[in-house]
Design a protein around this motif. Structure first.
Motif, PDB file in Angstrom:
ATOM      1  N   MET A   1       0.068  -9.676   9.119  1.00 41.50           N
ATOM      2  CA  MET A   1       0.126  -8.407   9.695  1.00 41.50           C
ATOM      3  C   MET A   1       0.986  -7.374   9.195  1.00 41.50           C
ATOM      4  SD  MET A   1      -0.762  -7.246  12.732  1.00 41.50           S
ATOM      5  CE  MET A   1      -0.879  -8.197  14.242  1.00 41.50           C
ATOM      6  N   HIS A   2       2.038  -7.933   8.460  1.00 44.22           N
ATOM      7  CA  HIS A   2       2.890  -7.059   7.730  1.00 44.22           C
ATOM      8  C   HIS A   2       1.940  -6.402   6.693  1.00 44.22           C
ATOM      9  CE1 HIS A   2       6.290  -9.334   9.520  1.00 44.22           C
ATOM     10  NE2 HIS A   2       6.896  -8.451   9.295  1.00 44.22           N
ATOM     11  N   PHE A   3       1.282  -7.115   5.877  1.00 43.75           N
ATOM     12  CA  PHE A   3       0.481  -6.707   4.617  1.00 43.75           C
ATOM     13  C   PHE A   3      -0.598  -5.761   5.307  1.00 43.75           C
ATOM     14  CE2 PHE A   3       1.906 -10.748   2.601  1.00 43.75           C
ATOM     15  CZ  PHE A   3       2.626 -10.077   1.897  1.00 43.75           C
ATOM     16  N   ALA A   4      -1.156  -6.130   6.283  1.00 42.94           N
ATOM     17  CA  ALA A   4      -2.360  -5.078   6.981  1.00 42.94           C
ATOM     18  C   ALA A   4      -1.738  -3.700   7.353  1.00 42.94           C
ATOM     19  CB  ALA A   4      -3.087  -5.789   7.946  1.00 42.94           C
ATOM     20  N   ALA A   5      -0.406  -3.935   8.094  1.00 39.29           N
ATOM     21  CA  ALA A   5       0.070  -2.750   8.593  1.00 39.29           C
ATOM     22  C   ALA A   5       0.586  -1.889   7.241  1.00 39.29           C
ATOM     23  CB  ALA A   5       1.326  -3.204   9.381  1.00 39.29           C
ATOM     24  N   ARG A   6       1.363  -2.389   6.430  1.00 41.30           N
ATOM     25  CA  ARG A   6       1.826  -1.566   5.538  1.00 41.30           C
ATOM     26  C   ARG A   6       0.729  -1.157   4.400  1.00 41.30           C
ATOM     27  NH1 ARG A   6       4.625  -5.862   1.806  1.00 41.30           N
ATOM     28  NH2 ARG A   6       6.049  -5.821   3.803  1.00 41.30           N
ATOM     29  N   ARG A   7      -0.300  -1.623   4.362  1.00 41.19           N
ATOM     30  CA  ARG A   7      -1.633  -0.720   3.536  1.00 41.19           C
ATOM     31  C   ARG A   7      -2.406   0.009   4.545  1.00 41.19           C
ATOM     32  NH1 ARG A   7      -2.528  -2.849  -1.439  1.00 41.19           N
ATOM     33  NH2 ARG A   7      -0.661  -3.860  -2.189  1.00 41.19           N
ATOM     34  N   GLY A   8      -2.285   0.008   5.829  1.00 39.64           N
ATOM     35  CA  GLY A   8      -2.943   0.892   6.629  1.00 39.64           C
ATOM     36  C   GLY A   8      -4.141   0.445   6.952  1.00 39.64           C
ATOM     37  N   HIS A   9      -4.584  -0.890   6.881  1.00 39.99           N
ATOM     38  CA  HIS A   9      -5.697  -1.355   7.519  1.00 39.99           C
ATOM     39  C   HIS A   9      -5.975  -1.331   8.732  1.00 39.99           C
ATOM     40  CE1 HIS A   9      -6.282  -1.999   3.060  1.00 39.99           C
ATOM     41  NE2 HIS A   9      -5.614  -3.086   3.222  1.00 39.99           N
ATOM     42  N   ALA A  10      -6.342  -0.438   9.433  1.00 38.83           N
ATOM     43  CA  ALA A  10      -6.494  -0.425  10.738  1.00 38.83           C
ATOM     44  C   ALA A  10      -7.724  -1.327  11.518  1.00 38.83           C
ATOM     45  CB  ALA A  10      -6.960   1.376  11.205  1.00 38.83           C
TER      46      ALA A  10
ATOM     47  N   ALA B   1       6.962   3.004   7.963  1.00 36.57           N
ATOM     48  CA  ALA B   1       7.828   3.390   6.846  1.00 36.57           C
ATOM     49  C   ALA B   1       6.663   3.720   5.741  1.00 36.57           C
ATOM     50  CB  ALA B   1       8.603   2.220   6.461  1.00 36.57           C
ATOM     51  N   ALA B   2       5.450   3.352   5.891  1.00 38.46           N
ATOM     52  CA  ALA B   2       4.363   3.683   4.658  1.00 38.46           C
ATOM     53  C   ALA B   2       3.695   5.089   5.381  1.00 38.46           C
ATOM     54  CB  ALA B   2       3.497   2.789   4.800  1.00 38.46           C
ATOM     55  N   GLY B   3       4.000   5.449   6.593  1.00 36.04           N
ATOM     56  CA  GLY B   3       3.229   6.685   7.107  1.00 36.04           C
ATOM     57  C   GLY B   3       1.700   6.331   7.504  1.00 36.04           C
ATOM     58  N   GLN B   4       1.440   5.162   7.954  1.00 33.78           N
ATOM     59  CA  GLN B   4       0.209   4.780   8.249  1.00 33.78           C
ATOM     60  C   GLN B   4      -0.005   5.190   9.818  1.00 33.78           C
ATOM     61  OE1 GLN B   4      -1.855   4.425   5.902  1.00 33.78           O
ATOM     62  NE2 GLN B   4      -0.621   3.215   4.511  1.00 33.78           N
TER      63      GLN B   4
END
Length: 253
Positions: free
Chosen positions: A140-149, A180-183
């Motif tokens: 979940m952290h990786f998906a959120a950080r990369r913006g994979h909605a 923090a990633a602006g996603q």
């Protein structure tokens, strides 16, 4: 031509007759090419699923390490989004929770790449959705950080049971990471997550907004601030309603 080298060439071209001939002359499923890649890795590289299945039936290990990082071939498939070969490996017993030398499992790489169908196949094969890296990051952290909605939405499905409030070693939840990633799209999804109760929202949202501000994402911070305002208004209305109900009961109405 040496039998093992002939086998490698047959695998590259998907030539079953030459494959069988190399085996009859003493080639092994443990053969390697000139770069040191295993026969099974060669089959994956050249998109030869049938050859991969034959090699596994001959004894090739679907969970063997393929590089100095300690990746199994399933790690590599998830890194590059090779769904077909990943499914072949999973169907032949490859461990979906195997860790490489940096502590990442195949699911982590699939979510980093945003490969939604591959994530689904890994979960179906028994991948642990909340398994964390040594840094505390989950899928979940990786998906959120990369913006994979879309992938985040899938992970939020109650049937998947991903922990949307898990904290990594920096104390960041997936919502922090997205902010923090602006996603923004992922932030909106996570703000709607039902696991965010009253207590979590009151304590979490100001800190998440601060994370967005610190990383220069003013639009994301404004989005979170608006959510705080709606929550505070809703919370105030709920408190007022509960107080009125309590007063009515005490008055016998």
């Amino acid at each position: 031509m040496q039998p093992d080298f002939a086998l490698i060439e047959a695998i590259k071209h998907g030539n079953r007759a030459e494959f069988d001939d190399a085996l009859s002359r003493g080639a092994s499923e443990r053969a390697r090419d000139l770069n040191g890649f295993s026969a099974l890795r060669v089959a994956q590289r050249y998109e030869q699923l049938d050859m991969g299945q034959l090699l596994i039936e001959l004894g090739a290990d679907p969970s063997a390490s393929v590089n100095q990082r300690g990746d199994a071939l399933l790690h590599h498939c998830c890194r590059v989004g090779d769904i077909g070969f990943a499914c072949l490996l999973l169907g032949n017993g490859a461990d979906p929770n195997a860790r490489n030398h940096v502590g990442k499992c195949p699911l982590h790489y699939a979510t980093i790449g945003g490969y939604q169908y591959l994530v689904h196949e890994l979960l179906e094969a028994g991948a642990l959705v909340n398994l964390a890296t040594p840094q505390g990051d989950t899928a979940m952290h990786f998906a959120a950080r990369r913006g994979h909605a879309p992938l985040t939405r899938s992970l939020l499905d109650p049937a998947v049971n991903a922990d949307a409030l898990a904290k990594n070693n920096t104390g960041y939840t997936p919502l922090h990471e997205a902010a923090a990633a602006g996603q923004d799209k992922v932030v909106e999804l996570l703000l709607k997550n039902r696991s965010l109760g009253i207590a979590e929202r009151r304590s979490l949202l100001p800190r998440v907004r601060r994370a967005a501000e610190l990383h220069g994402h003013d639009q994301t911070a404004a989005l979170i601030l608006a959510a705080e305002g709606k929550f505070n208004q809703s919370f105030a209305e709920q408190v007022t309603e509960e107080r009125e109900v309590a007063q009515d009961r005490s008055a016998g109405r």
